[in-house]
Design a protein around this motif. Structure first.
Motif, short mmCIF file in Angstrom:
data_model
loop_
_atom_site.label_atom_id
_atom_site.label_comp_id
_atom_site.label_asym_id
_atom_site.label_seq_id
_atom_site.Cartn_x
_atom_site.Cartn_y
_atom_site.Cartn_z
N ARG A 75 0.83 -1.21 0.00
CA ARG A 75 0.00 0.00 0.00
C ARG A 75 0.86 1.26 0.00
NH1 ARG A 75 -4.39 -2.43 4.17
NH2 ARG A 75 -5.61 -3.53 2.59
N LYS A 76 2.01 1.19 0.66
CA LYS A 76 2.89 2.35 0.74
C LYS A 76 3.76 2.51 -0.51
CE LYS A 76 4.77 5.56 3.45
NZ LYS A 76 4.06 6.73 3.84
N CYS A 77 4.21 1.37 -1.06
CA CYS A 77 5.20 1.41 -2.15
C CYS A 77 4.64 1.04 -3.51
CB CYS A 77 6.37 0.49 -1.81
SG CYS A 77 7.18 0.93 -0.27
N GLY A 78 3.37 0.72 -3.57
CA GLY A 78 2.78 0.37 -4.85
C GLY A 78 2.66 -1.13 -5.05
N PRO A 79 2.02 -1.52 -6.17
CA PRO A 79 1.76 -2.93 -6.44
C PRO A 79 3.04 -3.77 -6.50
CG PRO A 79 0.56 -1.53 -7.97
CD PRO A 79 1.50 -0.65 -7.21
N SER A 80 2.98 -4.94 -5.87
CA SER A 80 4.18 -5.78 -5.77
C SER A 80 4.65 -6.32 -7.12
CB SER A 80 3.92 -6.94 -4.82
OG SER A 80 2.88 -7.77 -5.30
N ASP A 81 3.78 -6.35 -8.11
CA ASP A 81 4.23 -6.84 -9.42
C ASP A 81 5.12 -5.81 -10.14
OD1 ASP A 81 2.18 -5.03 -9.96
OD2 ASP A 81 1.22 -6.29 -11.48
N ARG A 82 5.29 -4.64 -9.54
CA ARG A 82 6.17 -3.62 -10.11
C ARG A 82 7.46 -3.43 -9.31
NH1 ARG A 82 1.47 0.62 -10.83
NH2 ARG A 82 0.09 -0.67 -12.05
N TYR A 83 7.65 -4.23 -8.27
CA TYR A 83 8.86 -4.12 -7.47
C TYR A 83 10.07 -4.50 -8.30
CZ TYR A 83 5.90 -4.30 -3.22
OH TYR A 83 4.97 -4.08 -2.25
N SER A 84 11.17 -3.84 -8.05
CA SER A 84 12.45 -4.25 -8.63
C SER A 84 13.50 -4.11 -7.54
CB SER A 84 12.80 -3.40 -9.85
OG SER A 84 12.97 -2.05 -9.48
N PHE A 85 14.45 -5.03 -7.57
CA PHE A 85 15.48 -5.05 -6.54
C PHE A 85 16.84 -5.11 -7.20
CE2 PHE A 85 11.65 -6.97 -4.82
CZ PHE A 85 11.48 -6.27 -3.65
N ASP A 86 17.75 -4.35 -6.67
CA ASP A 86 19.13 -4.36 -7.15
C ASP A 86 19.73 -5.73 -6.83
OD1 ASP A 86 21.93 -4.08 -7.39
OD2 ASP A 86 21.82 -1.96 -6.90
N PRO A 87 20.32 -6.41 -7.82
CA PRO A 87 20.91 -7.73 -7.57
C PRO A 87 21.98 -7.71 -6.48
CG PRO A 87 20.86 -7.25 -9.92
CD PRO A 87 20.41 -6.02 -9.21
N ALA A 88 22.60 -6.58 -6.23
CA ALA A 88 23.62 -6.48 -5.19
C ALA A 88 23.03 -6.68 -3.79
CB ALA A 88 24.33 -5.14 -5.28
N LEU A 89 21.73 -6.54 -3.66
CA LEU A 89 21.11 -6.70 -2.35
C LEU A 89 21.24 -8.12 -1.82
CD1 LEU A 89 17.86 -4.56 -2.69
CD2 LEU A 89 19.91 -4.05 -1.37
N GLY A 90 21.41 -9.10 -2.71
CA GLY A 90 21.59 -10.48 -2.27
C GLY A 90 22.81 -10.62 -1.37
N ALA A 91 23.91 -9.99 -1.76
CA ALA A 91 25.13 -10.05 -0.95
C ALA A 91 24.94 -9.30 0.37
CB ALA A 91 26.30 -9.46 -1.74
N VAL A 92 24.24 -8.18 0.31
CA VAL A 92 23.98 -7.41 1.53
C VAL A 92 23.13 -8.24 2.49
CG1 VAL A 92 22.84 -5.35 2.45
CG2 VAL A 92 24.18 -5.19 0.35
N GLU A 93 22.08 -8.87 1.97
CA GLU A 93 21.22 -9.70 2.81
C GLU A 93 22.00 -10.86 3.42
OE1 GLU A 93 17.63 -10.92 0.91
OE2 GLU A 93 16.92 -8.88 0.67
N ALA A 94 22.86 -11.49 2.63
CA ALA A 94 23.66 -12.61 3.14
C ALA A 94 24.56 -12.14 4.29
CB ALA A 94 24.48 -13.22 2.02
N GLU A 95 25.16 -10.97 4.13
CA GLU A 95 26.03 -10.43 5.18
C GLU A 95 25.22 -10.11 6.44
OE1 GLU A 95 29.34 -9.11 7.21
OE2 GLU A 95 29.33 -10.13 5.28
N LEU A 96 24.09 -9.48 6.27
CA LEU A 96 23.26 -9.13 7.42
C LEU A 96 22.69 -10.38 8.09
CD1 LEU A 96 21.34 -6.03 6.02
CD2 LEU A 96 23.17 -6.05 7.74
N SER A 97 22.36 -11.38 7.31
CA SER A 97 21.80 -12.61 7.85
C SER A 97 22.75 -13.27 8.84
CB SER A 97 21.48 -13.58 6.71
OG SER A 97 20.96 -14.77 7.24
N GLU A 98 24.03 -13.20 8.56
CA GLU A 98 25.02 -13.80 9.46
C GLU A 98 25.10 -13.04 10.79
OE1 GLU A 98 28.64 -15.22 8.10
OE2 GLU A 98 27.85 -15.88 6.17
N ARG A 99 24.70 -11.79 10.79
CA ARG A 99 24.77 -10.98 12.00
C ARG A 99 23.46 -10.98 12.78
NH1 ARG A 99 29.14 -7.10 11.24
NH2 ARG A 99 30.05 -7.50 9.21
N PHE A 100 22.43 -11.55 12.19
CA PHE A 100 21.11 -11.56 12.81
C PHE A 100 21.12 -12.46 14.05
CE2 PHE A 100 16.84 -13.41 13.25
CZ PHE A 100 16.11 -12.26 13.41
#
Length: 154
Positions: A75-100
């Motif tokens: 509702r805040k960011c618009g319809p989910s079928d229009r989302y796009s994510f930078d592929p570099a976020l995968g590495a960021v998520e992996a790094e953050l996941s280890e610190r969770f």
């Protein structure tokens, strides 16, 4: 329904509960599964759909949806079928996941889960949903009240 055997837990992070007091959700109850991507969601959907359809107390009338992200986010960011994510976020998520660090729950699941079920039963009763009797062996949650006609003999 008196559940004769426990339903096996899902092998995915989930949350379940009443949505009846949520003014932004049209569904009285919800169970949310947290999965990694649309392909996994579709695979889990097929498996779970078969189990629900074949369950004597659930069946094909139980609605299931595949969503991509939280309703508030959409509702805040618009319809989910229009989302796009930078592929570099995968590495960021992996790094953050280890610190969770998983939070410590103050109430253990063996106590918390029955308390949640009791709350859902009370909400079902309050909202006129008699499926709560599935968990009370068919008994009313509270004794019925006595009602009198407005005129004697009517």
């Amino acid at each position: 329904m008196c559940v004769s055997k426990p339903v096996p837990p899902l092998p995915h992070p989930t949350k379940s509960g009443s949505e009846i007091d949520n003014p932004e959700n049209p569904h009285p109850y919800g169970t949310y599964l947290y999965l990694n991507g649309i392909n996994q969601a579709r695979e889990v959907y097929r498996t779970l759909r078969r189990q629900i359809d074949g369950h004597e107390h659930l069946g094909p009338n139980v609605q299931m949806l595949i969503k991509r992200g939280c309703t508030n986010y959409e509702r805040k960011c618009g319809p989910s079928d229009r989302y796009s994510f930078d592929p570099a976020l995968g590495a960021v998520e992996a790094e953050l996941s280890e610190r969770f660090i998983k939070p410590v729950q103050p109430i253990p699941p063996k106590v918390r889960n029955p308390l949640r079920l009791i709350e859902i039963i009370k909400i079902a009763y309050r909202s006129g949903d008699e499926t709560y009797k599935d968990f009370t062996h068919g008994r009313n949650l509270l004794p019925p009240t006595i009602a009198y006609p407005p005129e004697p003999g009517s």
